[in-house]
Design a protein around this motif. Sequence first.
Motif: not given
Length: 309
Positions: A146-153, A171-182
């Motif tokens: 809402e502030a107009g910035g990039k934001t990562i998930g 472009a900054l939406n990620f999904e991980f399998h390994y908890f430790f890499m997340r």
Amino acid sequence: MPFDDPTPLDSASLAYENSDFLNSPDARILRIMAEYTEPMARFRRERIQDTVVFFGSARFDALDDAHQKMLLLENTGSVETSTEADAQHKAAVANVEMAHYYEDARQLAHLWTEFARKLPGKRHRYVVTSGGGPGIMEAANRGAYEAGGKTIGLNIKLPFEQRPNPYITPALNFEFHYFFMRKFWFAYLAKALVVFPGGFGTLDEMFELLTLAQTHKLAKKMTIVIYGSEYWKSVINLDALADKGAIAVKDKELFRFADTPEDAFRMLREGILAQDADCCPGETFTPIPDTPAPSAQEELGPDIAKTLR
């Protein structure tokens, strides 16, 4: 006796196109490395320099949603004397009570993103990052959006589906399998951490980063703000840990408590200035009176040891 002519063979598949192999135990190391190199490539492409990470419960609703659920419950005509109805009403009341943390996270992320977007340079600085799911995670991404910035998930693949919230930059939406890499990516770029009320996952993530800071395994100074002192002091007694000698009294200086978005924003701003005086030209805030540790490298690099010693 002559041999029969051999049957012509099709071309063998390339190893990196062999899905059976890539999903096998033998290729586990390749999957782990993929969860390191693929996010790095995307962060470089999107010019992300560093982040501010928000942790918190996935179960807290926005205030209007919590009120709507309460009204719906009150209008269903449930028998109020039943045990189930009492439990539902108690849960709905708690949901409304905790919803203010959603709104506070949203406001803080908005304040922070407005500030960060004004910083000079061609890279995106101190980008709001969450675990990518609902609740406090959604609130943080929402405020930044809402502030107009990039934001990562940084989402995690679970047996029960946790879908990315809609406020993450695609472009900054990620999904991980390994908890430790997340967890690695939570720590790698983070210059600050805000911990909102939450459960097992929030406690796990908070104490992991506190432990890394306590043992000087982070090659940078990290500002850690624990939001909601009343909640956290009723859940864990950090003073008792120090009183009993389980942690040093000085370890309590690794974090600060905040109870309003404005206070949390001030603490983040002071902490960032203490780490990097060049980040905010013209700012004259009083830094947090801690001895700054060596700052992390400004560019993403392939050497993990430079970020986690």
